[in-house]
Design a protein around this motif. Structure first.
Motif, PDB file in Angstrom:
ATOM      1  N   THR A 192     -10.735  32.574  93.214  1.00 18.38           N
ATOM      2  CA  THR A 192     -11.238  32.775  91.865  1.00 18.38           C
ATOM      3  C   THR A 192     -12.377  31.818  91.553  1.00 18.38           C
ATOM      4  O   THR A 192     -12.440  30.711  92.091  1.00 18.38           O
ATOM      5  CB  THR A 192     -10.116  32.550  90.826  1.00 18.38           C
ATOM      6  OG1 THR A 192     -10.665  32.638  89.513  1.00 18.38           O
ATOM      7  CG2 THR A 192      -9.452  31.186  90.992  1.00 18.38           C
ATOM      8  N   SER A 193     -13.262  32.252  90.697  1.00 17.99           N
ATOM      9  CA  SER A 193     -14.379  31.401  90.267  1.00 17.99           C
ATOM     10  C   SER A 193     -13.979  30.510  89.104  1.00 17.99           C
ATOM     11  O   SER A 193     -14.745  29.637  88.688  1.00 17.99           O
ATOM     12  CB  SER A 193     -15.570  32.269  89.852  1.00 17.99           C
ATOM     13  OG  SER A 193     -15.213  33.104  88.750  1.00 17.99           O
ATOM     14  N   LYS A 194     -12.769  30.714  88.598  1.00 26.80           N
ATOM     15  CA  LYS A 194     -12.323  29.930  87.451  1.00 26.80           C
ATOM     16  C   LYS A 194     -12.037  28.488  87.847  1.00 26.80           C
ATOM     17  O   LYS A 194     -11.563  28.204  88.936  1.00 26.80           O
ATOM     18  CB  LYS A 194     -11.057  30.546  86.851  1.00 26.80           C
ATOM     19  CG  LYS A 194     -11.282  31.912  86.214  1.00 26.80           C
ATOM     20  CD  LYS A 194      -9.988  32.455  85.625  1.00 26.80           C
ATOM     21  CE  LYS A 194     -10.205  33.819  84.984  1.00 26.80           C
ATOM     22  NZ  LYS A 194      -8.961  34.373  84.428  1.00 26.80           N
ATOM     23  N   LYS A 195     -12.354  27.590  86.931  1.00 30.82           N
ATOM     24  CA  LYS A 195     -12.050  26.169  87.111  1.00 30.82           C
ATOM     25  C   LYS A 195     -10.784  25.847  86.333  1.00 30.82           C
ATOM     26  O   LYS A 195     -10.548  26.387  85.259  1.00 30.82           O
ATOM     27  CB  LYS A 195     -13.196  25.297  86.599  1.00 30.82           C
ATOM     28  CG  LYS A 195     -14.457  25.406  87.426  1.00 30.82           C
ATOM     29  CD  LYS A 195     -15.511  24.416  86.994  1.00 30.82           C
ATOM     30  CE  LYS A 195     -16.164  24.834  85.704  1.00 30.82           C
ATOM     31  NZ  LYS A 195     -17.307  23.953  85.364  1.00 30.82           N
ATOM     32  N   GLN A 227     -19.948  26.391  99.435  1.00 28.73           N
ATOM     33  CA  GLN A 227     -19.992  27.722  98.837  1.00 28.73           C
ATOM     34  C   GLN A 227     -18.849  27.910  97.842  1.00 28.73           C
ATOM     35  O   GLN A 227     -19.021  28.512  96.781  1.00 28.73           O
ATOM     36  CB  GLN A 227     -19.915  28.786  99.932  1.00 28.73           C
ATOM     37  CG  GLN A 227     -21.165  28.885 100.793  1.00 28.73           C
ATOM     38  CD  GLN A 227     -20.964  29.808 101.977  1.00 28.73           C
ATOM     39  OE1 GLN A 227     -19.853  29.963 102.508  1.00 28.73           O
ATOM     40  NE2 GLN A 227     -22.046  30.434 102.436  1.00 28.73           N
ATOM     41  N   TYR A 228     -17.687  27.365  98.191  1.00 28.02           N
ATOM     42  CA  TYR A 228     -16.506  27.459  97.328  1.00 28.02           C
ATOM     43  C   TYR A 228     -16.756  26.720  96.011  1.00 28.02           C
ATOM     44  O   TYR A 228     -16.454  27.207  94.916  1.00 28.02           O
ATOM     45  CB  TYR A 228     -15.309  26.849  98.063  1.00 28.02           C
ATOM     46  CG  TYR A 228     -13.958  27.388  97.667  1.00 28.02           C
ATOM     47  CD1 TYR A 228     -13.733  27.993  96.433  1.00 28.02           C
ATOM     48  CD2 TYR A 228     -12.873  27.290  98.543  1.00 28.02           C
ATOM     49  CE1 TYR A 228     -12.468  28.467  96.083  1.00 28.02           C
ATOM     50  CE2 TYR A 228     -11.616  27.769  98.203  1.00 28.02           C
ATOM     51  CZ  TYR A 228     -11.416  28.348  96.973  1.00 28.02           C
ATOM     52  OH  TYR A 228     -10.176  28.823  96.626  1.00 28.02           O
ATOM     53  N   LYS A 229     -17.337  25.517  96.120  1.00 23.93           N
ATOM     54  CA  LYS A 229     -17.639  24.732  94.924  1.00 23.93           C
ATOM     55  C   LYS A 229     -18.715  25.407  94.082  1.00 23.93           C
ATOM     56  O   LYS A 229     -18.660  25.401  92.851  1.00 23.93           O
ATOM     57  CB  LYS A 229     -18.072  23.310  95.316  1.00 23.93           C
ATOM     58  CG  LYS A 229     -16.967  22.503  95.979  1.00 23.93           C
ATOM     59  CD  LYS A 229     -17.391  21.091  96.329  1.00 23.93           C
ATOM     60  CE  LYS A 229     -17.334  20.180  95.122  1.00 23.93           C
ATOM     61  NZ  LYS A 229     -17.523  18.757  95.504  1.00 23.93           N
ATOM     62  N   ASP A 230     -19.697  26.009  94.759  1.00 20.66           N
ATOM     63  CA  ASP A 230     -20.747  26.732  94.031  1.00 20.66           C
ATOM     64  C   ASP A 230     -20.165  27.923  93.270  1.00 20.66           C
ATOM     65  O   ASP A 230     -20.582  28.220  92.144  1.00 20.66           O
ATOM     66  CB  ASP A 230     -21.832  27.215  94.992  1.00 20.66           C
ATOM     67  CG  ASP A 230     -22.705  26.073  95.509  1.00 20.66           C
ATOM     68  OD1 ASP A 230     -22.692  24.989  94.891  1.00 20.66           O
ATOM     69  OD2 ASP A 230     -23.399  26.275  96.531  1.00 20.66           O
ATOM     70  N   LEU A 231     -19.207  28.602  93.892  1.00 20.35           N
ATOM     71  CA  LEU A 231     -18.557  29.740  93.246  1.00 20.35           C
ATOM     72  C   LEU A 231     -17.902  29.317  91.938  1.00 20.35           C
ATOM     73  O   LEU A 231     -17.941  30.049  90.942  1.00 20.35           O
ATOM     74  CB  LEU A 231     -17.503  30.337  94.183  1.00 20.35           C
ATOM     75  CG  LEU A 231     -16.639  31.477  93.605  1.00 20.35           C
ATOM     76  CD1 LEU A 231     -17.494  32.715  93.370  1.00 20.35           C
ATOM     77  CD2 LEU A 231     -15.476  31.794  94.543  1.00 20.35           C
ATOM     78  N   LYS A 232     -17.319  28.116  91.938  1.00 23.58           N
ATOM     79  CA  LYS A 232     -16.638  27.614  90.752  1.00 23.58           C
ATOM     80  C   LYS A 232     -17.564  26.818  89.826  1.00 23.58           C
ATOM     81  O   LYS A 232     -17.129  26.308  88.787  1.00 23.58           O
ATOM     82  CB  LYS A 232     -15.451  26.737  91.170  1.00 23.58           C
ATOM     83  CG  LYS A 232     -14.287  27.518  91.794  1.00 23.58           C
ATOM     84  CD  LYS A 232     -13.157  26.595  92.202  1.00 23.58           C
ATOM     85  CE  LYS A 232     -11.967  27.380  92.748  1.00 23.58           C
ATOM     86  NZ  LYS A 232     -11.235  28.112  91.703  1.00 23.58           N
ATOM     87  N   GLY A 233     -18.808  26.670  90.238  1.00 12.61           N
ATOM     88  CA  GLY A 233     -19.750  25.924  89.413  1.00 12.61           C
ATOM     89  C   GLY A 233     -19.471  24.435  89.392  1.00 12.61           C
ATOM     90  O   GLY A 233     -19.661  23.769  88.373  1.00 12.61           O
ATOM     91  N   GLU A 288      -4.406  29.368  95.133  1.00  8.29           N
ATOM     92  CA  GLU A 288      -5.406  28.737  95.999  1.00  8.29           C
ATOM     93  C   GLU A 288      -4.878  27.429  96.581  1.00  8.29           C
ATOM     94  O   GLU A 288      -5.071  27.150  97.767  1.00  8.29           O
ATOM     95  CB  GLU A 288      -6.690  28.480  95.201  1.00  8.29           C
ATOM     96  CG  GLU A 288      -7.487  29.734  94.863  1.00  8.29           C
ATOM     97  CD  GLU A 288      -8.631  29.457  93.928  1.00  8.29           C
ATOM     98  OE1 GLU A 288      -9.789  29.781  94.283  1.00  8.29           O
ATOM     99  OE2 GLU A 288      -8.390  28.906  92.832  1.00  8.29           O
TER     100      GLU A 288
END
Length: 295
Positions: free
Chosen positions: A264-267, A190-196, A210
């Protein structure tokens, strides 16, 4: 295995290389015949590949046992099972292609091999290489220092799990997931999906905050484990949840003070795929060769 539609068509010298993403293994697969076509300029890469496999029995056996058939789009717009390979398998096949275009890949593989042998003798070289790689990708020195500390913390946790009889692979993944859910409120997926993210390393795409919270979760888990010495997987799982929850409390405190989510969703930086890196290396090598010839 669950493959996604190959929405990504990689272009190299205006030639297409079809790809497919394996959701289960979290890795890209490349069309073998497309790669062969790019590196040989053969008018019939399918026939060229057949001759390669026939000429080199070891290669033929390798491809037959290692490379799966993956559904990919044909030029006519229809999906067909296509011989494919992941990055490791494609690089192995490239080693058997007698073409000047394949030579830079072979040189790169030799260079990487020497680097890894040297790093086995002197592990500090691996740290230096990691530092240089992160800086080259555009990370700040502060972030890189934090990331390297996080790597050490993770290593100590992994060593502790191994001492407690936790098995590499699935069990490691389950415990890591428990830690992540406990502090971030999200599973690793889910965390990886949030960040795409797909295959990219989650920690390489975390902010400083983080990273710090994840580091706190892992170091706490390690300390609890050392004190309690859990002797079953379920006990290790309980320790992982408790270790992660310590960082979860810290996250809530930070969010209460800042008024915004610590997640954050930012990469941080988008990492290019290894194959693209090698192609870039090939182009640079070609430029170097041409410059030397001009001189």
């Amino acid at each position: 295995m669950g493959y996604m539609d190959d929405k990504n068509i990689k272009l190299f010298e205006n030639k297409r290389v079809r790809t497919a993403w394996d959701e289960d293994k979290e890795e890209w697969y490349f069309s073998v015949v497309d790669v062969v076509g790019v590196l040989t300029d053969s008018p019939n890469p399918t026939d060229y590949l057949k001759k390669m496999r026939k000429r080199d029995e070891i290669l033929g056996s390798y491809i037959g046992t290692k490379c799966p058939h993956v559904e990919m789009m044909t030029e006519t717009g229809k999906k067909r099972k296509t011989l494919a390979g992941n990055t490791e398998q494609i690089l192995r096949i490239i080693q058997s292609i007698p073409s000047h275009k394949a030579e830079p890949f072979k040189l790169w593989l030799a260079k990487v091999g020497v680097e890894r042998i040297n790093e086995t003798v002197d592990p500090e070289l691996a740290i230096d290489r990691a530092l240089a790689t992160y800086l080259k990708k555009g990370y700040s020195r502060d972030w890189v220092n934090q990331r390297l500390q996080a790597i050490q913390v993770r290593k100590e946790l992994v060593n502790e799990w191994e001492d407690r009889g936790v098995k590499q692979g699935v069990e490691f993944a389950i415990l890591t997931d428990e830690i992540t859910k406990a502090w971030a409120g999200l599973s690793t997926r889910q965390y990886k999906d949030l960040k795409g993210l797909s295959r990219e390393n989650l920690r390489d795409n975390m902010s400083m905050l983080e990273l710090t919270l994840n580091q706190l979760a892992e170091v706490t888990t390690t300390e609890i484990s050392r004190q309690e010495k859990p002797d079953t997987f379920e006990k290790n799982r309980d320790v992982a949840k408790r270790g992660g929850s310590v960082a979860g409390v810290a996250r809530q405190a930070v969010e209460a003070q800042t008024g915004k989510s610590a997640i954050t969703s930012k990469k941080a930086v988008d990492f290019a795929q290894l194959l693209a890196d090698v192609i870039e290396y090939r182009v640079e090598e070609d430029k170097t060769v041409k410059t030397k010839k001009d001189k």
